[in-house]
Design a protein around this motif. Structure first.
Motif: not given
Length: 213
Positions: A33, A41-43, A46, A58, A63-65, A67-68
């Motif tokens: 990240l 950012l792409n899951l 990652i 998942h 979603d990526k939000k 995770l961040l």
């Protein structure tokens, strides 16, 4: 201060809320990240870099939000805790000055690539309300750290000098601005960034009585 993890959502399922597994995945994802940033950012990327299946990420992060937010929460928790420990453990003004400044400078030197995620998520909060709660929470905690610093200076017999009764928010805004500037300089390859940051803090930090060098 309450140490809350930014990625724990009230509506998440019990399985997704397993803190041990979520934290393990986030720790693996953190370096990737930090390299990619939110815009790239792409899951799937990652998952590949973290050595786990995409479906696992998942399952624990919708979603990526999310995770961040969770990853930034982990890092900021550790950063804030370290600053609090440096303040609490200092038993004289000279130690307080040295320990607090060193903690900030070392964060730029040793964890700058990760810390830039904090500024990334703050920038995203200007456009996406989903990031408002975690940014507001961590900034409130950082301002609280500065208040602890000012209180400790006074408890040790010092007096902050930037004004008669400095407000924690004012001091935080100064420190945050300098931190971001010298972090960017360091990441951009300026070999003097850490030294200049320390010098700037030293000038700010007579924050106390003549007992300080």
């Amino acid at each position: 201060m309450n140490h809350r993890k930014g990625g724990k959502n009230a509506g998440a399922s019990p399985g997704r809320n397993r803190p041990d597994k979520r934290q393990e995945l986030a720790q693996h994802a953190l370096l990737a990240l930090a390299e990619l940033g939110f815009a790239r950012l792409n899951l799937r990327e990652i998952a590949t870099r973290s050595g786990v299946a995409l479906g696992v990420i998942h399952y624990y992060f919708k979603d990526k939000k999310e995770l961040l937010i969770y990853c930034v929460g982990l890092y900021k928790d550790a950063f804030i805790q370290n600053l609090e420990e440096q303040i609490a453990s200092a038993d004289n003004l000279a130690a307080l000055k040295s320990q607090f400044i060193t903690a900030l400078v070392h964060s730029v030197e040793e964890q700058g690539h990760i810390h830039r995620l904090w500024y990334d998520i703050r920038a995203q909060a200007l456009f996406d309300a989903a990031f408002h709660p975690v940014v507001d929470d961590h900034e409130a905690r950082l301002i609280g750290v500065v208040q602890q610093l000012l209180d400790k200076i006074r408890a040790l017999g010092g007096q902050p000098e930037m004004r008669k009764n400095p407000v924690a928010l004012d001091v935080y805004l100064i420190l945050d601005g300098w931190f971001r500037y010298f972090l960017q300089q360091h990441l951009g390859g300026n070999p003097q960034a850490s030294t200049l940051f320390r010098q700037r803090l030293e000038r700010l930090f007579p924050l106390a009585s003549p007992e300080l060098p």
